[in-house]
Motif scaffolding. Structure first.
Motif, PDB file in Angstrom:
ATOM      1  N   THR A  21      22.190 -16.890 -12.748  1.00 40.10           N
ATOM      2  CA  THR A  21      22.369 -16.196 -12.501  1.00 40.10           C
ATOM      3  C   THR A  21      23.838 -15.444 -12.695  1.00 40.10           C
ATOM      4  O   THR A  21      23.673 -14.093 -12.958  1.00 40.10           O
ATOM      5  CB  THR A  21      21.566 -15.850 -11.314  1.00 40.10           C
ATOM      6  OG1 THR A  21      20.239 -16.694 -11.317  1.00 40.10           O
ATOM      7  CG2 THR A  21      21.186 -14.431 -10.597  1.00 40.10           C
ATOM      8  N   TRP A  25      24.619 -12.348 -14.551  1.00 40.74           N
ATOM      9  CA  TRP A  25      24.777 -11.271 -14.475  1.00 40.74           C
ATOM     10  C   TRP A  25      26.671 -10.511 -14.825  1.00 40.74           C
ATOM     11  O   TRP A  25      26.862  -9.820 -14.935  1.00 40.74           O
ATOM     12  CB  TRP A  25      25.262 -11.487 -12.561  1.00 40.74           C
ATOM     13  CG  TRP A  25      25.013 -10.190 -11.746  1.00 40.74           C
ATOM     14  CD1 TRP A  25      25.533  -8.987 -12.244  1.00 40.74           C
ATOM     15  CD2 TRP A  25      25.402 -10.311 -10.138  1.00 40.74           C
ATOM     16  NE1 TRP A  25      25.812  -7.996 -11.362  1.00 40.74           N
ATOM     17  CE2 TRP A  25      25.971  -9.211  -9.929  1.00 40.74           C
ATOM     18  CE3 TRP A  25      25.873 -11.392  -9.598  1.00 40.74           C
ATOM     19  CZ2 TRP A  25      25.735  -8.304  -8.578  1.00 40.74           C
ATOM     20  CZ3 TRP A  25      26.211 -10.790  -8.179  1.00 40.74           C
ATOM     21  CH2 TRP A  25      26.169  -9.398  -8.438  1.00 40.74           C
ATOM     22  N   ARG A 139       7.039 -14.961 -16.077  1.00 43.22           N
ATOM     23  CA  ARG A 139       7.936 -14.022 -16.758  1.00 43.22           C
ATOM     24  C   ARG A 139       8.703 -14.870 -17.488  1.00 43.22           C
ATOM     25  O   ARG A 139       9.621 -14.503 -17.871  1.00 43.22           O
ATOM     26  CB  ARG A 139       9.478 -13.685 -15.518  1.00 43.22           C
ATOM     27  CG  ARG A 139      10.333 -15.303 -14.622  1.00 43.22           C
ATOM     28  CD  ARG A 139      11.005 -15.087 -13.883  1.00 43.22           C
ATOM     29  NE  ARG A 139      11.603 -16.193 -13.627  1.00 43.22           N
ATOM     30  CZ  ARG A 139      12.547 -17.005 -12.215  1.00 43.22           C
ATOM     31  NH1 ARG A 139      13.464 -15.629 -12.151  1.00 43.22           N
ATOM     32  NH2 ARG A 139      13.251 -17.652 -12.143  1.00 43.22           N
ATOM     33  N   SER A 157      13.346  -5.568 -19.111  1.00 44.25           N
ATOM     34  CA  SER A 157      13.056  -5.631 -17.896  1.00 44.25           C
ATOM     35  C   SER A 157      12.397  -5.803 -17.357  1.00 44.25           C
ATOM     36  O   SER A 157      12.146  -6.459 -16.290  1.00 44.25           O
ATOM     37  CB  SER A 157      12.849  -4.015 -17.884  1.00 44.25           C
ATOM     38  OG  SER A 157      11.717  -3.411 -18.460  1.00 44.25           O
ATOM     39  N   TRP A 160      12.236  -8.680 -15.257  1.00 47.50           N
ATOM     40  CA  TRP A 160      14.091  -9.110 -13.900  1.00 47.50           C
ATOM     41  C   TRP A 160      12.968  -8.465 -12.257  1.00 47.50           C
ATOM     42  O   TRP A 160      12.693  -8.652 -11.409  1.00 47.50           O
ATOM     43  CB  TRP A 160      14.417  -7.513 -14.238  1.00 47.50           C
ATOM     44  CG  TRP A 160      15.577  -8.452 -15.386  1.00 47.50           C
ATOM     45  CD1 TRP A 160      15.465  -7.742 -16.508  1.00 47.50           C
ATOM     46  CD2 TRP A 160      16.272  -9.586 -15.042  1.00 47.50           C
ATOM     47  NE1 TRP A 160      16.743  -9.153 -17.215  1.00 47.50           N
ATOM     48  CE2 TRP A 160      17.229 -10.106 -15.924  1.00 47.50           C
ATOM     49  CE3 TRP A 160      16.422 -10.530 -13.596  1.00 47.50           C
ATOM     50  CZ2 TRP A 160      18.075 -10.753 -16.447  1.00 47.50           C
ATOM     51  CZ3 TRP A 160      17.204 -11.250 -14.209  1.00 47.50           C
ATOM     52  CH2 TRP A 160      18.679 -11.542 -15.182  1.00 47.50           C
ATOM     53  N   TRP A 161      11.446  -7.380 -13.279  1.00 44.20           N
ATOM     54  CA  TRP A 161      10.343  -7.169 -12.603  1.00 44.20           C
ATOM     55  C   TRP A 161       9.237  -8.107 -11.701  1.00 44.20           C
ATOM     56  O   TRP A 161       9.194  -8.208 -10.897  1.00 44.20           O
ATOM     57  CB  TRP A 161       9.834  -6.067 -12.452  1.00 44.20           C
ATOM     58  CG  TRP A 161       9.499  -4.649 -12.573  1.00 44.20           C
ATOM     59  CD1 TRP A 161      10.050  -3.850 -14.031  1.00 44.20           C
ATOM     60  CD2 TRP A 161      10.182  -3.933 -12.106  1.00 44.20           C
ATOM     61  NE1 TRP A 161      10.744  -2.698 -13.594  1.00 44.20           N
ATOM     62  CE2 TRP A 161      10.910  -2.708 -12.513  1.00 44.20           C
ATOM     63  CE3 TRP A 161      10.042  -4.515 -10.423  1.00 44.20           C
ATOM     64  CZ2 TRP A 161      11.596  -1.672 -11.065  1.00 44.20           C
ATOM     65  CZ3 TRP A 161      10.186  -3.289  -9.295  1.00 44.20           C
ATOM     66  CH2 TRP A 161      11.416  -2.061 -10.168  1.00 44.20           C
ATOM     67  N   SER A 163      10.603 -11.164 -12.126  1.00 46.13           N
ATOM     68  CA  SER A 163      11.722 -11.619 -11.423  1.00 46.13           C
ATOM     69  C   SER A 163      11.970 -12.098  -9.832  1.00 46.13           C
ATOM     70  O   SER A 163      12.057 -12.587  -8.484  1.00 46.13           O
ATOM     71  CB  SER A 163      12.466 -12.044 -11.435  1.00 46.13           C
ATOM     72  OG  SER A 163      13.160 -12.680 -13.120  1.00 46.13           O
ATOM     73  N   LEU A 164      11.501 -10.339 -10.122  1.00 46.62           N
ATOM     74  CA  LEU A 164      11.500  -9.721  -7.854  1.00 46.62           C
ATOM     75  C   LEU A 164      10.619  -9.956  -7.766  1.00 46.62           C
ATOM     76  O   LEU A 164      10.526 -10.586  -5.849  1.00 46.62           O
ATOM     77  CB  LEU A 164      12.237  -8.096  -7.981  1.00 46.62           C
ATOM     78  CG  LEU A 164      12.004  -7.546  -7.342  1.00 46.62           C
ATOM     79  CD1 LEU A 164      13.468  -7.911  -6.566  1.00 46.62           C
ATOM     80  CD2 LEU A 164      12.563  -5.829  -7.163  1.00 46.62           C
ATOM     81  N   GLN A 186      16.206 -18.518  -4.076  1.00 44.98           N
ATOM     82  CA  GLN A 186      15.170 -17.148  -4.333  1.00 44.98           C
ATOM     83  C   GLN A 186      16.354 -15.679  -3.145  1.00 44.98           C
ATOM     84  O   GLN A 186      16.212 -15.243  -4.081  1.00 44.98           O
ATOM     85  CB  GLN A 186      14.235 -17.767  -3.296  1.00 44.98           C
ATOM     86  CG  GLN A 186      13.421 -18.281  -4.033  1.00 44.98           C
ATOM     87  CD  GLN A 186      12.846 -18.006  -5.905  1.00 44.98           C
ATOM     88  OE1 GLN A 186      13.760 -16.688  -6.357  1.00 44.98           O
ATOM     89  NE2 GLN A 186      13.149 -19.221  -6.518  1.00 44.98           N
ATOM     90  N   GLY A 189      19.181 -14.561  -5.677  1.00 46.57           N
ATOM     91  CA  GLY A 189      18.181 -14.218  -6.945  1.00 46.57           C
ATOM     92  C   GLY A 189      17.420 -12.724  -6.906  1.00 46.57           C
ATOM     93  O   GLY A 189      18.493 -11.752  -7.631  1.00 46.57           O
ATOM     94  N   TYR A 193      18.384  -9.448  -9.304  1.00 46.82           N
ATOM     95  CA  TYR A 193      16.690  -8.684  -9.997  1.00 46.82           C
ATOM     96  C   TYR A 193      17.495  -7.983 -10.139  1.00 46.82           C
ATOM     97  O   TYR A 193      17.064  -6.829 -11.104  1.00 46.82           O
ATOM     98  CB  TYR A 193      16.257  -9.353  -9.711  1.00 46.82           C
ATOM     99  CG  TYR A 193      15.452 -11.203  -9.311  1.00 46.82           C
ATOM    100  CD1 TYR A 193      16.744 -11.949 -10.070  1.00 46.82           C
ATOM    101  CD2 TYR A 193      14.884 -11.624  -8.829  1.00 46.82           C
ATOM    102  CE1 TYR A 193      16.720 -13.552 -10.620  1.00 46.82           C
ATOM    103  CE2 TYR A 193      15.157 -13.177  -8.751  1.00 46.82           C
ATOM    104  CZ  TYR A 193      15.848 -13.913 -10.186  1.00 46.82           C
ATOM    105  OH  TYR A 193      15.521 -15.459  -9.739  1.00 46.82           O
ATOM    106  N   ASN A 196      20.180  -6.141 -12.715  1.00 45.84           N
ATOM    107  CA  ASN A 196      19.183  -6.333 -13.983  1.00 45.84           C
ATOM    108  C   ASN A 196      18.528  -4.829 -13.972  1.00 45.84           C
ATOM    109  O   ASN A 196      18.533  -4.232 -15.161  1.00 45.84           O
ATOM    110  CB  ASN A 196      18.697  -7.349 -14.216  1.00 45.84           C
ATOM    111  CG  ASN A 196      20.189  -8.674 -14.882  1.00 45.84           C
ATOM    112  OD1 ASN A 196      20.593  -8.025 -16.024  1.00 45.84           O
ATOM    113  ND2 ASN A 196      20.418  -9.443 -13.448  1.00 45.84           N
TER     114      ASN A 196
END
Length: 203
Positions: A21, A25, A139, A157, A160-161, A163-164, A186, A189, A193, A196
Motif C-alpha cells: 500500500t 501510494w 475488489r 476507482s 478503492w471504494w 477497499s474502503l 486495515q 489501509g 484508500y 487514492n
C-alpha cells in the motif's frame, strides 16, 4: 503452535500488505495519478500466503476465505505485467491454493467443526467478518475484469471504494475479536484508500 508465533506470522503478513500500500501510494503521489506497480502485486502475493496461514492457525474462516480468490488475481497481474519467473515457480504459485483446498476436502468434517461451528465466535460476527473479506476479495475480481478489458494492470476507482467499505467492516470485525493483526492492517489501509479515491477524482 505458540500464540505469539501465530501473531508474528499475521503481523508479517500485514507488513507485506502495508508495504504494498505504501509503495503504491508513494509512486501514485509522485505521478499524480493512480498507478499499479509490479511491486504492489509481488508484496500482495507474499502477504496473501502468510495471512492465509495466519487465518488457518487461528481457525478463522473469514480470514482464510478472503485470501483464496484474491491470491489468483495477484498471480494474474504478475503474468499480465510479464514478470520473469521460471515455469516451476509459476506452477508452484498456481498449485499452492489447489493443494490447500485438497487438504481441506480430505478433512472437511474437522474443517466445518473448527472453522464454522466455533462456540467462541457469534454466528453474526463470523458472517460480518466474512462479508467484509468478501468485499476485499471482490475488489480484486473487479480489478481483474477491469484490467482484462484494457489489456493492462490498472487500479480503478471502484477498486478503492470496495477497499474502503471492506476494510471498514474487517476493522470492526478485528476490534470485536481483539485481533491486533486485522486492526493494524486495515487501519493503515483506510487512509491510503481514501487518498487514492481523491487522486482518481483529480485525474
Amino acid at each position: 503452535m505458540p500464540s505469539i508465533l501465530i501473531t508474528g506470522i499475521g503481523l508479517l503478513a500485514q507488513a507485506f500488505f502495508s508495504a504494498r500500500t505504501l509503495v503504491q501510494w508513494i509512486l501514485s503521489e509522485r505521478a499524480r495519478k493512480v498507478l499499479s506497480p509490479t511491486l504492489f502485486w509481488v508484496l500482495s502475493l507474499c502477504g496473501s500466503a502468510l495471512l492465509a496461514l495466519y487465518g488457518w492457525l487461528r481457525q478463522d474462516f473469514a480470514v482464510v476465505a478472503g485470501q483464496m480468490v484474491s491470491y489468483y488475481v495477484y498471480v494474474w497481474n504478475l503474468h499480465i505485467k510479464r514478470v520473469s519467473m521460471s515455469g516451476f515457480v509459476w506452477a508452484a504459485l498456481i498449485l499452492f491454493p489447489v493443494v490447500a483446498m485438497a487438504f481441506v476436502a480430505g478433512h472437511w468434517e474437522a474443517f466445518i467443526a473448527d472453522f464454522l461451528m466455533r462456540s467462541d465466535i457469534p454466528r453474526w460476527l463470523l458472517i460480518c467478518g466474512t462479508f467484509g473479506q468478501l468485499l476485499l476479495t471482490l475488489r480484486f475480481v473487479y480489478q481483474w475484469l477491469y484490467s482484462s478489458k484494457r489489456g493492462q494492470s490498472e487500479l480503478p476507482s471502484g477498486f478503492w471504494w470496495l477497499s474502503l467499505f471492506g476494510a471498514s467492516i474487517v476493522f470492526g470485525y478485528g476490534v470485536m475479536r481483539s485481533d491486533i493483526v486485522l486492526m493494524l492492517g486495515q487501519g493503515f489501509g483506510l487512509v491510503v484508500y481514501v487518498r487514492n479515491i481523491i487522486l482518481g477524482r483529480q485525474e
